[in-house]
Write a protein that holds these residues in place. Structure first.
Motif, PDB file in Angstrom:
ATOM      1  N   SER A 164      18.890  42.697  24.080  1.00 31.48           N
ATOM      2  CA  SER A 164      20.039  43.581  24.231  1.00 31.48           C
ATOM      3  C   SER A 164      21.311  42.793  23.956  1.00 31.48           C
ATOM      4  O   SER A 164      21.426  41.641  24.380  1.00 31.48           O
ATOM      5  N   PRO A 165      22.287  43.390  23.259  1.00 33.28           N
ATOM      6  CA  PRO A 165      23.521  42.656  22.968  1.00 33.28           C
ATOM      7  C   PRO A 165      24.216  42.104  24.205  1.00 33.28           C
ATOM      8  O   PRO A 165      24.866  41.057  24.141  1.00 33.28           O
ATOM      9  N   ASN A 166      24.072  42.785  25.343  1.00 34.07           N
ATOM     10  CA  ASN A 166      24.772  42.304  26.534  1.00 34.07           C
ATOM     11  C   ASN A 166      24.142  41.045  27.131  1.00 34.07           C
ATOM     12  O   ASN A 166      24.652  40.505  28.119  1.00 34.07           O
ATOM     13  N   GLU A 167      23.031  40.565  26.529  1.00 28.07           N
ATOM     14  CA  GLU A 167      22.432  39.305  26.960  1.00 28.07           C
ATOM     15  C   GLU A 167      23.039  38.102  26.238  1.00 28.07           C
ATOM     16  O   GLU A 167      22.779  36.954  26.591  1.00 28.07           O
ATOM     17  N   LEU A 168      23.860  38.382  25.224  1.00 26.06           N
ATOM     18  CA  LEU A 168      24.355  37.299  24.371  1.00 26.06           C
ATOM     19  C   LEU A 168      25.258  36.318  25.106  1.00 26.06           C
ATOM     20  O   LEU A 168      25.175  35.110  24.901  1.00 26.06           O
ATOM     21  N   VAL A 169      26.150  36.807  25.936  1.00 27.16           N
ATOM     22  CA  VAL A 169      27.118  35.930  26.596  1.00 27.16           C
ATOM     23  C   VAL A 169      26.407  34.869  27.425  1.00 27.16           C
ATOM     24  O   VAL A 169      26.685  33.668  27.302  1.00 27.16           O
ATOM     25  N   ALA A 170      25.469  35.294  28.256  1.00 28.64           N
ATOM     26  CA  ALA A 170      24.755  34.335  29.111  1.00 28.64           C
ATOM     27  C   ALA A 170      23.955  33.359  28.261  1.00 28.64           C
ATOM     28  O   ALA A 170      23.898  32.158  28.572  1.00 28.64           O
ATOM     29  N   ASP A 171      23.351  33.846  27.183  1.00 32.33           N
ATOM     30  CA  ASP A 171      22.545  32.968  26.343  1.00 32.33           C
ATOM     31  C   ASP A 171      23.421  31.941  25.626  1.00 32.33           C
ATOM     32  O   ASP A 171      23.101  30.752  25.599  1.00 32.33           O
ATOM     33  N   PHE A 172      24.521  32.374  25.042  1.00 31.70           N
ATOM     34  CA  PHE A 172      25.408  31.452  24.322  1.00 31.70           C
ATOM     35  C   PHE A 172      25.952  30.367  25.250  1.00 31.70           C
ATOM     36  O   PHE A 172      25.991  29.196  24.886  1.00 31.70           O
ATOM     37  N   THR A 173      26.405  30.770  26.426  1.00 31.55           N
ATOM     38  CA  THR A 173      26.975  29.770  27.334  1.00 31.55           C
ATOM     39  C   THR A 173      25.920  28.779  27.794  1.00 31.55           C
ATOM     40  O   THR A 173      26.194  27.582  27.923  1.00 31.55           O
ATOM     41  N   SER A 174      24.687  29.246  27.994  1.00 34.77           N
ATOM     42  CA  SER A 174      23.611  28.348  28.401  1.00 34.77           C
ATOM     43  C   SER A 174      23.283  27.352  27.295  1.00 34.77           C
ATOM     44  O   SER A 174      23.122  26.147  27.543  1.00 34.77           O
ATOM     45  N   VAL A 175      23.187  27.839  26.052  1.00 35.31           N
ATOM     46  CA  VAL A 175      22.850  26.969  24.930  1.00 35.31           C
ATOM     47  C   VAL A 175      23.934  25.918  24.715  1.00 35.31           C
ATOM     48  O   VAL A 175      23.647  24.729  24.535  1.00 35.31           O
ATOM     49  N   VAL A 176      25.194  26.339  24.732  1.00 36.29           N
ATOM     50  CA  VAL A 176      26.290  25.403  24.494  1.00 36.29           C
ATOM     51  C   VAL A 176      26.413  24.405  25.643  1.00 36.29           C
ATOM     52  O   VAL A 176      26.682  23.214  25.424  1.00 36.29           O
ATOM     53  N   ALA A 177      26.199  24.856  26.872  1.00 36.55           N
ATOM     54  CA  ALA A 177      26.246  23.930  28.008  1.00 36.55           C
ATOM     55  C   ALA A 177      25.178  22.853  27.876  1.00 36.55           C
ATOM     56  O   ALA A 177      25.424  21.671  28.150  1.00 36.55           O
ATOM     57  N   THR A 178      23.991  23.243  27.439  1.00 38.82           N
ATOM     58  CA  THR A 178      22.920  22.263  27.228  1.00 38.82           C
ATOM     59  C   THR A 178      23.288  21.294  26.114  1.00 38.82           C
ATOM     60  O   THR A 178      23.116  20.076  26.238  1.00 38.82           O
ATOM     61  N   ALA A 179      23.795  21.822  25.009  1.00 36.57           N
ATOM     62  CA  ALA A 179      24.129  20.970  23.857  1.00 36.57           C
ATOM     63  C   ALA A 179      25.209  19.959  24.198  1.00 36.57           C
ATOM     64  O   ALA A 179      25.152  18.798  23.770  1.00 36.57           O
ATOM     65  N   THR A 180      26.202  20.382  24.975  1.00 36.62           N
ATOM     66  CA  THR A 180      27.308  19.474  25.289  1.00 36.62           C
ATOM     67  C   THR A 180      27.008  18.560  26.469  1.00 36.62           C
ATOM     68  O   THR A 180      27.858  17.758  26.859  1.00 36.62           O
ATOM     69  N   SER A 181      25.807  18.668  27.036  1.00 43.46           N
ATOM     70  CA  SER A 181      25.406  17.741  28.105  1.00 43.46           C
ATOM     71  C   SER A 181      24.626  16.550  27.561  1.00 43.46           C
ATOM     72  O   SER A 181      24.269  15.643  28.307  1.00 43.46           O
ATOM     73  N   ARG A 182      24.346  16.552  26.259  1.00 48.13           N
ATOM     74  CA  ARG A 182      23.527  15.483  25.678  1.00 48.13           C
ATOM     75  C   ARG A 182      24.327  14.197  25.555  1.00 48.13           C
ATOM     76  O   ARG A 182      25.500  14.213  25.189  1.00 48.13           O
ATOM     77  N   ALA A 183      23.654  13.087  25.856  1.00 42.02           N
ATOM     78  CA  ALA A 183      24.348  11.800  25.905  1.00 42.02           C
ATOM     79  C   ALA A 183      23.804  10.777  24.930  1.00 42.02           C
ATOM     80  O   ALA A 183      24.475   9.795  24.631  1.00 42.02           O
ATOM     81  N   THR A 184      22.590  10.970  24.445  1.00 36.70           N
ATOM     82  CA  THR A 184      21.959   9.989  23.561  1.00 36.70           C
ATOM     83  C   THR A 184      21.362  10.697  22.359  1.00 36.70           C
ATOM     84  O   THR A 184      20.611  11.657  22.505  1.00 36.70           O
ATOM     85  N   ASP A 185      21.712  10.218  21.169  1.00 35.38           N
ATOM     86  CA  ASP A 185      21.269  10.871  19.941  1.00 35.38           C
ATOM     87  C   ASP A 185      20.275   9.993  19.195  1.00 35.38           C
ATOM     88  O   ASP A 185      20.119   8.806  19.484  1.00 35.38           O
ATOM     89  N   ARG A 186      19.611  10.603  18.225  1.00 38.79           N
ATOM     90  CA  ARG A 186      18.708   9.902  17.318  1.00 38.79           C
ATOM     91  C   ARG A 186      17.643   9.109  18.078  1.00 38.79           C
ATOM     92  O   ARG A 186      17.421   7.928  17.850  1.00 38.79           O
ATOM     93  N   VAL A 187      16.991   9.800  18.988  1.00 42.34           N
ATOM     94  CA  VAL A 187      15.897   9.203  19.753  1.00 42.34           C
ATOM     95  C   VAL A 187      14.581   9.548  19.055  1.00 42.34           C
ATOM     96  O   VAL A 187      14.340  10.699  18.701  1.00 42.34           O
TER      97      VAL A 187
END
Length: 462
Positions: A245-268
């Motif tokens: 449902s379109p009204n699920e988008l806000v919660a999903d986007f914020t969850s995905v971006v919060a996870t992405a911006t919590s990453r601290a180590t790359d190229r593992v």
């Protein structure tokens, strides 16, 4: 660089003539530097030794990169440089119903709002071409109160028109993230339709993006193809999901971006060394989702192969490793594999996978609980995916058999989420025996949600 630890779970005993060694490697990252110099932690199997850990090499932002307002993290900051690109489908179909484009605007604004100060970001308009929503020209800007407000205003003005060329969207994301080569880069892609490009064009865009950024994909409505988004997410170490449902988008986007911006180590990467005569049968991530890592493997030397795992935050993942070794005489103990963590090309530590040949049937027939659990989860995923394919092709007998097996495995392993999604597609008469009946009037979105989420696994209890 975050501190990493790991453990190996296996039954090292093989019967006479046995050649297959199985182990589950659990890797955990604290997501924070270990000690004053940011040293990586050890990776240790039961009883292994910790080697020296390399220092981190924090790279300052590249000088001269364009930005609107805001500034990157200050020099010496422990927070890594991050880059986020939103790829928003603005094709004409997003206007039908109008709620889709409206919720896409809300979700994009919510995602921008949760960007920490200093994160480099951009928003792309995806149609039959790729163009900028924010900023006006193709570059990244640093998140701040000013740039977030400007981005929200630009998003509020986006209107749907045109077609869908996802490969071009990915190409622009690659160009944008390429302006911050030291950043941990991530893209979030939203579409409601099928790609209008040649399959070869999309495949080429995906191949060019490998190793440049990770990408999570979301489909809204029922007119997009799971296989297309799964191709992108699998190759770019992301996830794919169906938004019911379109009204699920806000919660999903914020969850995905919060996870992405919590990453601290790359190229593992996981480096698997095998002795002469041995070979890797498979290596796959089995928690939190099922993902075959062999497609992105690169040879390190004559005995070692590196398997990229992407960027890490504070999290833990499980990997199932199968090694095929030459049979040895009973009583022989051998090293079947050595698994190391490699960060930014530097090997940090190692864990050992062993093989011991025995004629004690009690020892050789015992299966590690972790190995048994994830073998079942892999079969569960395969049963669901193949069952849905059979249903869509009209092969109801095969679909019933496979989805019944899926219900049986979901019940036995305690995977309640998959079991609940299966109930929307089949009538489960007896889950213990796998006896089900296909439902006649199934919503397409229910099938798509089951398909996309079939790779989510239940973690084994230690």
């Amino acid at each position: 660089m975050g501190a990493f630890t790991a453990e190996v779970y296996q039954n090292e005993y093989l019967p006479a003539g046995g050649t297959d060694v199985h182990a589950v490697v659990t890797v955990t990252s604290t997501g924070r530097p270990d000690g004053p110099d940011g040293l990586a932690g050890e990776v240790s199997p039961h009883g292994s030794r910790p080697p020296d850990s390399p220092p981190t090499h924090d790279s300052p932002p590249a000088p001269g990169s364009p930005s609107a307002h805001g500034s990157p993290p200050p020099a010496g900051s422990r927070r890594p440089e991050l880059a986020e690109v939103l790829l928003l489908d603005c094709s004409g179909s997003m206007a039908n119903p109008p709620e889709k484009i409206a919720q896409a605007r809300h979700a994009a604004c919510a995602a921008v709002d949760c960007l920490p100060d200093g994160v480099w970001f951009a928003i792309v308009r995806g149609t039959g071409a790729a163009s900028m929503i924010y900023p006006d020209s193709p570059h990244l800007v640093a998140a701040s109160a000013v740039t977030r407000e400007q981005a929200r205003l630009a998003v509020s003005r986006m209107e749907p028109h045109g077609g869908t060329a996802i490969g071009r969207w990915l190409d622009l994301a690659r160009a944008l993230t390429g302006t911050r080569p030291q950043a941990i880069a991530h893209a979030l892609l939203l579409t409601d339709g099928q790609n209008g490009e040649l399959a070869t064009d999309l495949a080429a865009a995906v191949a060019a993006a490998r190793g440049r950024f990770q990408c999570d994909c979301r489909g809204i409505g029922t007119d997009w193809r799971v296989a297309e988004l799964r191709l992108i997410a699998t190759n770019l170490l992301g996830t794919v999901d169906a938004i019911g449902s379109p009204n699920e988008l806000v919660a999903d986007f914020t969850s995905v971006v919060a996870t992405a911006t919590s990453r601290a180590t790359d190229r593992v990467a996981l480096r698997v060394w095998t002795p002469r005569g041995a070979e890797v049968g498979f290596l796959r991530e089995v928690s939190p989702m099922l993902r075959d890592l062999r497609a992105e493997a690169t040879t390190s030397d004559d005995h070692s192969v590196d398997y990229p795992t992407g960027a890490w935050g504070t999290e833990s993942r499980d990997y199932h490793l199968n090694i095929r070794v030459p049979a040895r005489p009973v009583g022989t103990e051998a090293l079947a594999a050595r698994v190391s963590l490699v960060i930014d090309g530097r090997e940090t530590s190692q864990a050992l996978v062993r093989a011991i040949w025995t004629d004690d049937e009690t020892r050789s027939t015992r299966v590690s609980a972790a190995v048994a659990h994830y073998t079942g989860q892999a079969e569960l995923t395969a049963s669901v995916v193949r069952g849905l394919e059979a249903r869509q092709s009209g092969d109801e007998a095969t679909a019933t058999l496979l989805l019944g097996r899926g219900a049986q495995l979901a019940l036995a392993s305690g995977n309640e989420d998959t079991y609940r999604l299966l109930q929307k597609v089949v009538h489960i008469d007896n889950a213990t025996t796998g006896t089900v009946r296909l439902k006649k009037n199934v919503k397409k979105i229910d099938e798509m949600v089951l398909d996309t989420r079939s790779t989510r696994t239940l973690r084994v209890n230690r």
